[in-house]
Every structure is written in structure tokens, then in C-alpha cells.
Design a protein around this motif. Structure first.
Motif, mmCIF file in Angstrom:
data_model
loop_
_atom_site.group_PDB
_atom_site.id
_atom_site.type_symbol
_atom_site.label_atom_id
_atom_site.label_comp_id
_atom_site.label_asym_id
_atom_site.label_seq_id
_atom_site.Cartn_x
_atom_site.Cartn_y
_atom_site.Cartn_z
ATOM 1 N N SER A 70 0.837 30.572 -31.928
ATOM 2 C CA SER A 70 1.798 29.707 -31.544
ATOM 3 C C SER A 70 2.682 29.417 -32.753
ATOM 4 O O SER A 70 1.974 29.422 -33.881
ATOM 5 C CB SER A 70 1.293 28.405 -30.735
ATOM 6 O OG SER A 70 0.317 27.743 -31.629
ATOM 7 N N LYS A 103 -0.096 29.407 -35.761
ATOM 8 C CA LYS A 103 -1.199 28.677 -35.506
ATOM 9 C C LYS A 103 -2.399 29.332 -34.430
ATOM 10 O O LYS A 103 -1.623 30.011 -33.699
ATOM 11 C CB LYS A 103 -1.033 27.072 -35.023
ATOM 12 C CG LYS A 103 -0.081 26.212 -35.877
ATOM 13 C CD LYS A 103 0.232 25.162 -35.158
ATOM 14 C CE LYS A 103 1.338 24.277 -35.931
ATOM 15 N NZ LYS A 103 2.231 23.569 -35.276
ATOM 16 N N ASP A 140 4.031 30.021 -40.561
ATOM 17 C CA ASP A 140 3.099 28.873 -40.124
ATOM 18 C C ASP A 140 2.555 29.060 -38.671
ATOM 19 O O ASP A 140 2.696 28.350 -37.880
ATOM 20 C CB ASP A 140 4.202 27.472 -39.715
ATOM 21 C CG ASP A 140 4.711 27.138 -41.201
ATOM 22 O OD1 ASP A 140 3.973 27.314 -42.361
ATOM 23 O OD2 ASP A 140 5.725 26.843 -41.194
ATOM 24 N N GLY A 177 6.418 26.890 -34.525
ATOM 25 C CA GLY A 177 7.470 26.535 -34.446
ATOM 26 C C GLY A 177 7.319 25.052 -34.016
ATOM 27 O O GLY A 177 6.338 24.604 -33.565
ATOM 28 N N ALA A 178 8.537 24.235 -33.979
ATOM 29 C CA ALA A 178 8.309 22.828 -33.599
ATOM 30 C C ALA A 178 7.622 22.651 -32.054
ATOM 31 O O ALA A 178 6.880 21.694 -31.944
ATOM 32 C CB ALA A 178 9.753 22.071 -33.635
ATOM 33 N N GLY A 179 7.789 23.562 -31.298
ATOM 34 C CA GLY A 179 7.287 23.362 -29.811
ATOM 35 C C GLY A 179 6.159 23.954 -29.689
ATOM 36 O O GLY A 179 5.812 24.190 -28.430
ATOM 37 N N ASP A 180 5.673 24.513 -30.761
ATOM 38 C CA ASP A 180 4.261 25.440 -30.656
ATOM 39 C C ASP A 180 4.622 26.541 -29.421
ATOM 40 O O ASP A 180 3.903 26.701 -28.522
ATOM 41 C CB ASP A 180 2.929 24.764 -30.256
ATOM 42 C CG ASP A 180 2.410 23.757 -31.268
ATOM 43 O OD1 ASP A 180 2.681 24.410 -32.488
ATOM 44 O OD2 ASP A 180 1.908 23.035 -31.409
#
Length: 192
Positions: free
Chosen positions: A43, A26, A24, A45-48
Motif C-alpha cells: 500500500s 507499506k 513509501d 500514498g495518502a489513502g494507503d
């Protein structure tokens, strides 16, 4: 502070297979320079969280013939070597291998078994070429918008990525690791 994504690699006499494992991802940015410099940033993960790496490859590469596939789980690159010779290791630097770069044993072929044929099953992945980047070798690192447009997020694992539509750049220091190996493969890993 950035992190390093896990990287797997394997080679043939004429190419290097490089897989950046970052599900995932970005805003992925990749750059390949003819001198053998591969940079990546994205970037995830949940915290980008920011992931970056810079690999000074063992030798020069043919940017025009190299290919990239950006998928949902990884970024897979086929880097064409400028000279068709077996590399002693992935990176130019000597010394202990970094922890986040590992041999991709699923793709690895020993030098004496390499017949130059493209016997790797790529599962029908569509690749675009890095092509047209030869003149960008001397351009800076992160944040240099002169290199093109940003990558777009992709939900399609096998989506073709066109160099003319995407930005190819990156940053940060990279390292490599031998990983667990046994027998004949351990000998091959010793030269990484």
C-alpha cells in the motif's frame, strides 16, 4: 480495486534486474517462484491505496541466488536466471506490452555487448537473498499467511531485508510496456 506500480527491467545473460517504483510502500510483500512467477503487493500514498502485480516471467529463475533490496523509493530485485540464456522478452505471454512495465535503459545492455561480467554499479546497496522459497511455488496468492512474516516499514533506503524475517508473497495481473526508445535501443525494446 488495486493499482499496478510502475516496473522497470533490464537483463544480462545470467540475470534480470527488476525495479518496482513505489515510494513509501507499506506492508510490501514479494514472492518469487522457481517457475518464474514474481508477485508483489503493497500500500502507498495518502489513502494507503493497494498496489499489486503478478509477472509470469519468460523463463525459470533460481530463487536461492536471487536477491532483493527494499528501499524508501523502490524495491530492487536481481533475479538469477535458471539457465544462462538471453530472454526474448520479460514476460511469457505474447502480445502488446502493458503500460506500466518499461525498459530500464540505465541498466540495459544489448545481447551482443553482454560479456557476462557484473558491470552494474549498485551504489553499495545491501541485498538479502530470496532464498529458501523453492518449496513455496504451489502456494496460493494474496492472504496466504503460511509464507512467513510481514515486511516491516523501512526508512532506510539501503536496509537489508532478510527472507527469514519478511513475508514474500503477492497478487494481481501484470503487463509490460516498451516505453520511448530510439535507434539501437528501440530495436532491443521491440523484443520485450
Amino acid at each position: 480495486m488495486s493499482r499496478h506500480p510502475e516496473v522497470k527491467w533490464a537483463q544480462r545473460v545470467d540475470k534480470v534486474y527488476l525495479t518496482v517504483l513505489l515510494p513509501d510502500a507499506k506492508n510490501a510483500k514479494v514472492n518469487l517462484e522457481p517457475e518464474g512467477v514474481f508477485t508483489f503487493s503493497a500500500s502507498a500514498g495518502a489513502g494507503d491505496l493497494l498496489y499489486e502485480l503478478k509477472l509470469n516471467l519468460f523463463d525459470k529463475v533460481d530463487v536461492e541466488e536471487s536477491k532483493i533490496n527494499i528501499g524508501v523509493r523502490s524495491i530492487f530485485c536481481i533475479l538469477e536466471k535458471a539457465e544462462k540464456v538471453w530472454w526474448k522478452r520479460l514476460l511469457r505471454e505474447d502480445g502488446k506490452a502493458p503500460h506500466f512495465i518499461k525498459v530500464d535503459w540505465d541498466k540495459w545492455v544489448d545481447e551482443d555487448e553482454d560479456n557476462g561480467a557484473n558491470d552494474l554499479d549498485l551504489g553499495g546497496m545491501d541485498f538479502s537473498k530470496f532464498g529458501g522459497m523453492g518449496g513455496m511455488g504451489g502456494m496460493g496468492g494474496m492472504g496466504d499467511d503460511a509464507m512467513g512474516d510481514d515486511f516491516e516499514d523501512s526508512d532506510d533506503e539501503d536496509q537489508e531485508v532478510s527472507k527469514s524475517d519478511k513475508n514474500l508473497e503477492g497478487g494481481a495481473k501484470a503487463e509490460e510496456e516498451h516505453g520511448g526508445a530510439s535507434g539501437e535501443k528501440k530495436e532491443a525494446a521491440a523484443s520485450i
